[in-house]
Design an enzyme around this catalytic site. Structure first.
Site, PDB file in Angstrom:
ATOM      1  N   LYS A  96     -55.722  14.893  51.366  1.00 36.57           N
ATOM      2  CA  LYS A  96     -56.295  16.181  51.729  1.00 36.57           C
ATOM      3  C   LYS A  96     -57.774  16.254  51.307  1.00 36.57           C
ATOM      4  CE  LYS A  96     -52.153  16.950  53.203  1.00 36.57           C
ATOM      5  NZ  LYS A  96     -51.163  16.516  52.286  1.00 36.57           N
TER       6      LYS A  96
ATOM      7  N   ARG B 268     -49.847  -5.155  43.956  1.00 42.16           N
ATOM      8  CA  ARG B 268     -48.841  -4.093  43.835  1.00 42.16           C
ATOM      9  C   ARG B 268     -48.845  -3.535  42.414  1.00 42.16           C
ATOM     10  NH1 ARG B 268     -43.892  -4.497  41.933  1.00 42.16           N
ATOM     11  NH2 ARG B 268     -43.482  -6.601  42.659  1.00 42.16           N
TER      12      ARG B 268
ATOM     13  N   TYR C  30     -43.962  22.948  47.761  1.00 41.35           N
ATOM     14  CA  TYR C  30     -44.242  22.173  48.981  1.00 41.35           C
ATOM     15  C   TYR C  30     -42.929  21.555  49.509  1.00 41.35           C
ATOM     16  CZ  TYR C  30     -45.586  18.164  51.776  1.00 41.35           C
ATOM     17  OH  TYR C  30     -45.664  17.227  52.771  1.00 41.35           O
TER      18      TYR C  30
ATOM     19  N   ASP D  67     -49.014  20.308  40.974  1.00 39.23           N
ATOM     20  CA  ASP D  67     -49.567  19.772  42.208  1.00 39.23           C
ATOM     21  C   ASP D  67     -50.822  20.602  42.493  1.00 39.23           C
ATOM     22  OD1 ASP D  67     -50.189  19.296  44.895  1.00 39.23           O
ATOM     23  OD2 ASP D  67     -48.099  18.957  45.451  1.00 39.23           O
TER      24      ASP D  67
HETATM   25  C1  LIG Z   1     -49.204  20.560  48.284  1.00 37.27           C
HETATM   26  C2  LIG Z   1     -48.855  19.209  48.808  1.00 37.27           C
HETATM   27  N1  LIG Z   1     -48.380  18.295  47.949  1.00 37.27           N
HETATM   28  C3  LIG Z   1     -48.043  17.064  48.362  1.00 37.27           C
HETATM   29  C4  LIG Z   1     -48.164  16.686  49.681  1.00 37.27           C
HETATM   30  C5  LIG Z   1     -47.728  15.302  50.108  1.00 37.27           C
HETATM   31  O1  LIG Z   1     -48.823  14.508  50.319  1.00 37.27           O
HETATM   32  P1  LIG Z   1     -48.805  13.205  51.287  1.00 37.27           P
HETATM   33  O2  LIG Z   1     -48.633  13.704  52.671  1.00 37.27           O
HETATM   34  O3  LIG Z   1     -50.107  12.537  50.999  1.00 37.27           O
HETATM   35  O4  LIG Z   1     -47.629  12.387  50.842  1.00 37.27           O
HETATM   36  C6  LIG Z   1     -48.672  17.601  50.606  1.00 37.27           C
HETATM   37  C7  LIG Z   1     -48.804  17.229  52.032  1.00 37.27           C
HETATM   38  O5  LIG Z   1     -48.979  18.051  52.898  1.00 37.27           O
HETATM   39  C8  LIG Z   1     -49.023  18.901  50.153  1.00 37.27           C
HETATM   40  O6  LIG Z   1     -49.496  19.825  51.009  1.00 37.27           O
END
Ligand SMILES: Cc1ncc(COP(=O)(O)O)c(C=O)c1O
Length: 394
Positions: free
Chosen positions: A208, A55, A111, A183
Site C-alpha cells: 500500500k 529464503r 481487515y 496493523d
Molecule cells: C489493513 C490491511 N492489512 C493487511 C493487508 C494484506 O496485505 P497484502 O495484500 O499485501 O497481503 C491489507 C490488504 O488490503 C490491508 O488492507
C-alpha cells in the site's frame, strides 16, 4: 581454455566495485558464495555473520525492512523483518506468538484477510479469537482470558476510519503481560508511529503506502529484537520471504513516502470536507472531520494535520446508489487496494465486505451504499470534480 558451457555459466573474472553505489544494488541471487568449508560451517552455525540463501535472508530485502524500522523508530532501536506480502507478515507474527490453545483478542472491524486467517486457518490449530469493539476499552479488557497470548489492533480501521486508542490498548496489554501488535497499513509511519504510543509490534502491508506505486507486493514487521527473532524464524520455516526485485521497488517507494503521504492526506481532507457538505451524500467517514467519532483521538495520536488518505463516502439511496456512483467515476479507477499514486474506489458491500448482508453491515455501522476511496496524487480539484459528477442527480 575452458569450454563455452563453463565460460557462459561462470562469466569472466568480475571487476571489483570499490566505490559505494549511490543506489544500493539489487541482490538478485538465490544463494551466496562462501570462502571455505570452515566459513560455511561457521556462518550456518551462526558463529559468523554472512549471507547464505535468499529464503533465509537477502541483503536487498533486509535493507527494505531496516529502512521501514528506521522510519517507525527514528532512535534506531527497533528492527524489521521483510515478508512476501502483508498477509505473510501477519501470518508469521501470529504463528510466532500463538500456540495450540492460545487465544487472541482482535477488533471486530479487523481487515478481512486477518479475519479469515484467524477464523479459517488458525482455528484449525487450536487458536481461538474474540472479536471485540476495541473502541470500548472495558470490553477489550473483559475479553482477555488466562490463555490470551496477543492483543491485535489496527491503527485505522476499514472502511470506518475508526482510530485505535493505542495508549489505552497498550496499557491493557501491558497489565496482562502480553504483546500488543497493530496493523498500521492505513496510516504509514508518516501519519502515526505506534511504537511511540506503547505498541510492541507494527505490521504493514507494504503493498500500500510504503511501496506506493501499485507495482509490488510485500509486508514488514517492526519491533524489538527478541520478538522479531521469533517472527524471523517462522518466516524462514514457512518461506514467506520477500523477493529482492519486489524489495527494490518497495525501497524506491520509501524515499518519497513523506511527500506522497502528506499530499494524499491533505487532498483526502479537502475531499472529505466538500463531500460531507453535499446534500446528495448520506455520510462521509474521515477523521479530519470534526463530526468523525475519532477526530480528537486522531489529532492527539497522529502527525499534525494528517488523518489518513482513505475516505469512505456513502451517497444517499443505499446499495444501488453506491454502485451507480462507482460506475460514473471517470478519473478515479474502480480498483481495490490503496496507497498508490492513482486514486481508486470500491463499493464496500460488494467487494471488501462481500460476506456481510445489509443487517450485518448495519450492525457494523457500514452504510450499504458506502464507497471507499483511496486518494492518490492527482490534483484535489480534478478528483473532487470527478466525485461530484459521480454523485449524479442525487
Ligand atoms: C489493513 C490491511 N492489512 C493487511 C493487508 C494484506 O496485505 P497484502 O495484500 O499485501 O497481503 C491489507 C490488504 O488490503 C490491508 O488492507
Amino acid at each position: 581454455m575452458t569450454g563455452d558451457g563453463t565460460r557462459a555459466a561462470h562469466g569472466p573474472e568480475r571487476r571489483a566495485v570499490t566505490q559505494e553505489p549511490l543506489t544500493p544494488p539489487v541482490y538478485r541471487t538465490s544463494t551466496f558464495v562462501l570462502d571455505s568449508a570452515q566459513q560455511t560451517a561457521d556462518v550456518f552455525a551462526g558463529r559468523e555473520t554472512g549471507w547464505t540463501y535468499s529464503r533465509t535472508d537477502n541483503p536487498t530485502s533486509q535493507a527494505f525492512a531496516d529502512a521501514v524500522a528506521y522510519l517507525e523508530d527514528p532512535k534506531g532501536l527497533a528492527v524489521g523483518q521483510p515478508f512476501g506480502s502483508g498477509m505473510a507478515a501477519i501470518t508469521c507474527t501470529l504463528l510466532a506468538l500463538c500456540s495450540n490453545g492460545s487465544h487472541v483478542v482482535a477488533p471486530q472491524e479487523v481487515y478481512g484477510g486477518t479475519w479469515a486467517l484467524l477464523t479459517r486457518q488458525l482455528s484449525r490449530f487450536g487458536v481461538q479469537t474474540s472479536f471485540v469493539d476495541m473502541t470500548d476499552l472495558d470490553a477489550t479488557r473483559a475479553a482477555l482470558q488466562p490463555n490470551t497470548s496477543l492483543l491485535w489492533g489496527e491503527v485505522l480501521a476499514n472502511p470506518s476510519m475508526t482510530v485505535a486508542d493505542l495508549p489505552g490498548l497498550a496499557d491493557i496489554a501491558r497489565e496482562a503481560g502480553i504483546p500488543f501488535a497493530v496493523d498500521a497499513t492505513f496510516a504509514s509511519p508518516i501519519v502515526c508511529r505506534p511504537l511511540e504510543h506503547g505498541v510492541d509490534l507494527v505490521v504493514h502491508s507494504a503493498t500500500k503506502y510504503l511501496g506506493g506505486h501499485s507495482d509490488a507486493t510485500g509486508g514488514v514487521v517492526v519491533g524489538p529484537t527478541a520478538l522479531l527473532d521469533r517472527i524471523r524464524t517462522v518466516r524462514v520455516d514457512t518461506g514467506a520471504t520477500l523477493a529482492p526485485d519486489e524489495a527494490a521497488l518497495l525501497s524506491r517507494g520509501l524515499a518519497t513516502l513523506p511527500l506522497r503521504v502528506r499530499r494524499q492526506n491533505e487532498t483526502a481532507a479537502v475531499i472529505a470536507a466538500a463531500l460531507s457538505a453535499d446534500p446528495r451524500v448520506a455520510r462521509v467517514d474521515h477523521p479530519s472531520l470534526p463530526a468523525h467519532r475519532d477526530h480528537e483521538l486522531a489529532s492527539r495520536l497522529f502527525a499534525p494535520g494528517l488523518f489518513g488518505a482513505v475516505v469512505t463516502v456513502a451517497p444517499q439511496g443505499g446499495r444501488e446508489a453506491g454502485m451507480a456512483m462507482l460506475d460514473r467515476l471517470q478519473l478515479v479507477k474502480r480498483a481495490t487496494s490503496l496507497g498508490g499514486t492513482t486514486s481508486k474506489a470500491v463499493h464496500v458491500a460488494t467487494t471488501t465486505h462481500l460476506a456481510m448482508d445489509d443487517s450485518t453491515l448495519a450492525a457494523a455501522g457500514i452504510l450499504p451504499g458506502a464507497v471507499r476511496l483511496s486518494v492518490g496524487l492527482e490534483d484535489a480539484e480534478d478528483l473532487l470534480a470527478d466525485l461530484l459528477q459521480a454523485l449524479g442527480e442525487g
